[in-house]
Design a protein around this motif. Structure first.
Motif, PDB file in Angstrom:
ATOM      1  N   ILE A  68       0.792  -1.236  -0.020  1.00 30.71           N
ATOM      2  CA  ILE A  68       0.143   0.028  -0.164  1.00 30.71           C
ATOM      3  C   ILE A  68       0.652   1.129  -0.017  1.00 30.71           C
ATOM      4  O   ILE A  68       0.242   2.329   0.087  1.00 30.71           O
ATOM      5  N   GLY A  69       2.144   1.195  -0.144  1.00 30.44           N
ATOM      6  CA  GLY A  69       3.163   2.014  -0.254  1.00 30.44           C
ATOM      7  C   GLY A  69       3.287   2.846   1.192  1.00 30.44           C
ATOM      8  O   GLY A  69       2.498   2.873   2.189  1.00 30.44           O
ATOM      9  N   THR A  70       4.556   3.681   1.296  1.00 27.50           N
ATOM     10  CA  THR A  70       4.802   4.275   2.505  1.00 27.50           C
ATOM     11  C   THR A  70       5.435   5.666   1.947  1.00 27.50           C
ATOM     12  O   THR A  70       5.855   5.891   0.918  1.00 27.50           O
ATOM     13  N   SER A  71       5.682   6.581   3.066  1.00 30.36           N
ATOM     14  CA  SER A  71       6.297   7.667   2.670  1.00 30.36           C
ATOM     15  C   SER A  71       6.692   8.489   4.414  1.00 30.36           C
ATOM     16  O   SER A  71       6.128   8.077   5.396  1.00 30.36           O
ATOM     17  N   ARG A  72       7.767   9.298   4.141  1.00 33.11           N
ATOM     18  CA  ARG A  72       7.910  10.345   5.267  1.00 33.11           C
ATOM     19  C   ARG A  72       7.345  11.508   4.925  1.00 33.11           C
ATOM     20  O   ARG A  72       7.899  12.345   3.995  1.00 33.11           O
ATOM     21  N   TYR A  73       6.012  11.689   5.599  1.00 32.29           N
ATOM     22  CA  TYR A  73       5.217  12.909   4.895  1.00 32.29           C
ATOM     23  C   TYR A  73       5.348  14.063   5.849  1.00 32.29           C
ATOM     24  O   TYR A  73       4.283  14.536   6.865  1.00 32.29           O
ATOM     25  N   ALA A  74       6.312  15.146   5.732  1.00 30.65           N
ATOM     26  CA  ALA A  74       6.466  16.102   6.782  1.00 30.65           C
ATOM     27  C   ALA A  74       5.046  17.061   6.740  1.00 30.65           C
ATOM     28  O   ALA A  74       4.860  17.537   7.791  1.00 30.65           O
ATOM     29  N   PRO A  75       4.381  17.250   5.792  1.00 33.93           N
ATOM     30  CA  PRO A  75       3.080  18.300   5.772  1.00 33.93           C
ATOM     31  C   PRO A  75       2.418  17.761   6.949  1.00 33.93           C
ATOM     32  O   PRO A  75       1.398  18.431   7.470  1.00 33.93           O
ATOM     33  N   PHE A  76       2.293  16.705   7.377  1.00 31.18           N
ATOM     34  CA  PHE A  76       1.177  16.008   8.474  1.00 31.18           C
ATOM     35  C   PHE A  76       1.607  16.479   9.807  1.00 31.18           C
ATOM     36  O   PHE A  76       1.097  16.319  10.881  1.00 31.18           O
ATOM     37  N   LEU A  77       2.863  17.267  10.003  1.00 37.29           N
ATOM     38  CA  LEU A  77       3.289  18.085  11.061  1.00 37.29           C
ATOM     39  C   LEU A  77       2.348  19.365  11.133  1.00 37.29           C
ATOM     40  O   LEU A  77       2.130  19.635  12.297  1.00 37.29           O
ATOM     41  N   ASP A  78       1.568  19.625  10.180  1.00 39.67           N
ATOM     42  CA  ASP A  78       0.603  20.944  10.172  1.00 39.67           C
ATOM     43  C   ASP A  78      -0.585  20.275  10.808  1.00 39.67           C
ATOM     44  O   ASP A  78      -1.247  19.642  10.152  1.00 39.67           O
ATOM     45  N   ALA A  79      -1.051  21.116  11.857  1.00 39.88           N
ATOM     46  CA  ALA A  79      -2.366  20.617  12.481  1.00 39.88           C
ATOM     47  C   ALA A  79      -3.440  20.882  11.500  1.00 39.88           C
ATOM     48  O   ALA A  79      -4.500  20.193  11.601  1.00 39.88           O
ATOM     49  N   ASP A  80      -3.337  21.884  10.572  1.00 40.62           N
ATOM     50  CA  ASP A  80      -4.615  22.354   9.452  1.00 40.62           C
ATOM     51  C   ASP A  80      -4.632  20.845   8.733  1.00 40.62           C
ATOM     52  O   ASP A  80      -5.812  20.491   8.313  1.00 40.62           O
ATOM     53  N   VAL A  81      -3.476  20.280   8.121  1.00 37.20           N
ATOM     54  CA  VAL A  81      -3.417  19.201   7.435  1.00 37.20           C
ATOM     55  C   VAL A  81      -4.126  18.033   8.157  1.00 37.20           C
ATOM     56  O   VAL A  81      -4.829  17.193   7.410  1.00 37.20           O
ATOM     57  N   ARG A  82      -3.750  17.891   9.349  1.00 34.67           N
ATOM     58  CA  ARG A  82      -4.403  16.681   9.977  1.00 34.67           C
ATOM     59  C   ARG A  82      -5.776  16.945  10.044  1.00 34.67           C
ATOM     60  O   ARG A  82      -6.630  16.098  10.033  1.00 34.67           O
ATOM     61  N   ALA A  83      -6.275  18.162  10.537  1.00 29.73           N
ATOM     62  CA  ALA A  83      -7.827  18.565  10.474  1.00 29.73           C
ATOM     63  C   ALA A  83      -8.499  17.980   9.338  1.00 29.73           C
ATOM     64  O   ALA A  83      -9.578  17.636   9.436  1.00 29.73           O
ATOM     65  N   ARG A  84      -7.862  18.484   8.280  1.00 31.08           N
ATOM     66  CA  ARG A  84      -8.685  18.179   6.993  1.00 31.08           C
ATOM     67  C   ARG A  84      -8.653  16.702   6.805  1.00 31.08           C
ATOM     68  O   ARG A  84      -9.897  16.309   6.281  1.00 31.08           O
ATOM     69  N   ALA A  85      -7.518  15.961   7.054  1.00 32.37           N
ATOM     70  CA  ALA A  85      -7.479  14.437   6.825  1.00 32.37           C
ATOM     71  C   ALA A  85      -8.738  13.904   7.582  1.00 32.37           C
ATOM     72  O   ALA A  85      -9.460  13.160   7.221  1.00 32.37           O
ATOM     73  N   VAL A  86      -9.065  14.321   8.925  1.00 31.47           N
ATOM     74  CA  VAL A  86      -9.815  13.632   9.710  1.00 31.47           C
ATOM     75  C   VAL A  86     -11.262  13.909   9.242  1.00 31.47           C
ATOM     76  O   VAL A  86     -12.191  13.083   9.263  1.00 31.47           O
ATOM     77  N   ARG A  87     -11.534  15.405   8.806  1.00 29.52           N
ATOM     78  CA  ARG A  87     -12.746  15.544   7.969  1.00 29.52           C
ATOM     79  C   ARG A  87     -13.145  14.431   7.047  1.00 29.52           C
ATOM     80  O   ARG A  87     -14.109  13.851   7.166  1.00 29.52           O
ATOM     81  N   GLN A  88     -12.039  14.136   6.001  1.00 28.26           N
ATOM     82  CA  GLN A  88     -12.074  13.311   5.094  1.00 28.26           C
ATOM     83  C   GLN A  88     -12.480  11.907   5.716  1.00 28.26           C
ATOM     84  O   GLN A  88     -13.370  11.100   5.175  1.00 28.26           O
ATOM     85  N   MET A  89     -11.824  11.596   6.575  1.00 23.69           N
ATOM     86  CA  MET A  89     -12.079  10.383   7.200  1.00 23.69           C
ATOM     87  C   MET A  89     -13.339  10.055   7.774  1.00 23.69           C
ATOM     88  O   MET A  89     -14.097   9.033   7.515  1.00 23.69           O
ATOM     89  N   HIS A  90     -13.808  11.132   8.331  1.00 22.45           N
ATOM     90  CA  HIS A  90     -15.308  10.875   8.981  1.00 22.45           C
ATOM     91  C   HIS A  90     -16.384  10.821   7.656  1.00 22.45           C
ATOM     92  O   HIS A  90     -17.410  10.066   7.640  1.00 22.45           O
ATOM     93  N   HIS A  91     -16.017  11.464   6.527  1.00 28.18           N
ATOM     94  CA  HIS A  91     -16.869  11.494   5.427  1.00 28.18           C
ATOM     95  C   HIS A  91     -16.999  10.182   4.915  1.00 28.18           C
ATOM     96  O   HIS A  91     -17.822   9.668   4.458  1.00 28.18           O
ATOM     97  N   ASP A  92     -15.701   9.325   5.104  1.00 26.19           N
ATOM     98  CA  ASP A  92     -15.729   7.966   4.467  1.00 26.19           C
ATOM     99  C   ASP A  92     -15.994   7.097   5.476  1.00 26.19           C
ATOM    100  O   ASP A  92     -16.025   5.777   5.219  1.00 26.19           O
ATOM    101  N   GLU A  93     -16.701   7.525   6.519  1.00 25.38           N
ATOM    102  CA  GLU A  93     -17.157   6.741   7.468  1.00 25.38           C
ATOM    103  C   GLU A  93     -16.103   5.630   7.945  1.00 25.38           C
ATOM    104  O   GLU A  93     -16.220   4.484   8.363  1.00 25.38           O
TER     105      GLU A  93
END
Ligand code: F6P
Length: 323
Positions: A68-93
């Motif tokens: 499924i691939g992997t990365s070292r993803y520096a933007p994830f240190l940004d709280a806004d990036v995390r918040a957006r990701a969680v919104r998508q996560m909830h949307h995808d149930e």
């Protein structure tokens, strides 16, 4: 719990696929759906998703890397990036997340839990074996076996020609691969970050063993064991000991390849318990292996804990048996 997301993060490690397989099939058995986030937190943040089911994880257990691939993803240190990701996560149930990686990846998981109440479970997957709270990280056993095999090959040449070999093995801040490899491969010397024995002492031991007409000399150097790595160690040794040598850096060769049975078994135990832990309503646990058994260790303790110290006993043993 309806759906669990799974991701692999940081350096790939042999056995990660076996852990994904175990997590997916355990979830299926509990009536929970699964999906994979492609390239770790990057796919989680950018909604790149791969459906996972029992068939999708078939014929994966024997393969190194992570499908499924992997990365070292520096933007994830940004709280806004995390918040957006969680919104998508909830949307995808998606109700919970299994993160397979090292302690940097676990920090990302903990941030999701602390900031947004996301249920998370961690599985230690890194060749470095430098995660607090577990005896064994997925991939470590394979990496050591790969390094030992490479040194067995080099020893044939060392014995035939009398040349010394300085072999650099991986381990960003940890000497675990170097120590285990040195003992298993019968190295003449080992330099790890946790030990501060100096080059002069190593040279004295090499001189002594040359005087006994020993021909093959393998010196294992942990990547982080000495600034400049094996090249610098070899240079400094050759200033004090005039003897032909070669330097071999094993590098990423240690990260790939078929996982050993041990790594697959640890992966199976960890993948299964990670999902069972989430399904039982627990969150924030890493599945470690202690005394051969899978156990739950709070991720908070894992990231706060010190990296396991170099095993003094193995260091002494490597020196004692160096002949
Ligand atoms: O953490 C695993 C590891 O292979 C370390 O042993 C090594 O220092 C590092 O990753 C290399 O990272 P990269 O693949 O980003 O060069």
């Amino acid at each position: 719990m309806k759906r669990i997301g799974i991701l692999t993060s940081g350096g790939d490690a042999p056995g990660m696929n076996a852990a994904i397989r175990a997590a997916v099939r355990t979830a299926t058995g509990l009536g929970i759906e699964t999906l994979g986030y492609i390239d770790g937190f990057e796919g989680f943040a950018t909604r790149r998703i791969m459906p996972l089911d029992d068939r999708a994880v078939g014929n994966q257990v024997q393969h190194g890397g992570t499908f499924i691939g992997t990365s070292r993803y520096a933007p994830f240190l940004d709280a806004d990036v995390r918040a957006r990701a969680v919104r998508q996560m909830h949307h995808d149930e998606v109700d919970a997340l299994v993160v397979i990686g090292g302690d940097g990846s676990f920090r990302g998981a903990l941030a999701l839990q602390a900031e947004h109440g996301v249920a998370v479970a961690g599985i230690p997957g890194t060749i470095d074996n430098d995660v607090y709270g577990t005896d064994h990280t997925i991939g470590f056993d394979t990496a050591v076996n790969t390094a030992v095999l490479a040194i067995d090959h080099l020893r044939d040449t060392s014995e035939s020609t009398g040349m010394m070999f300085f072999v650099e093995v991986m381990g960003r801040t940890s000497g675990a691969i170097a120590l285990h490899t040195a003992v298993a491969a019968g190295a003449a010397g080992v330099l790890v970050p946790e030990d501060h024995s100096d080059i002069v002492e190593l040279v004295e031991r090499l001189k002594e063993s040359h005087s006994r007409a020993k021909r093959s000399h393998i010196i294992v150097v942990a990547e982080a064991g000495s600034p400049g790595g094996a090249f610098e160690v070899a240079k400094r040794v050759s200033e004090l000991l005039d003897h032909p040598y070669r330097v071999v850096v094993l590098g990423h060769i240690q990260r790939g390849g078929r996982p050993t049975a041990r790594d697959r078994i640890v992966a199976a135990q960890s993948g299964a318990l990670a999902v069972e832990s989430l399904a039982a309503g627990r969150t924030g646990m890493m599945i470690g292996i202690q005394g051969g058994r899978p156990v739950e260790v709070p991720l908070e303790a894992v990231v706060a804990g010190a990296h396991p110290a170099a095993q003094e006993d193995l260091l002494r043993l490597a020196q004692q048996l160096s002949g």
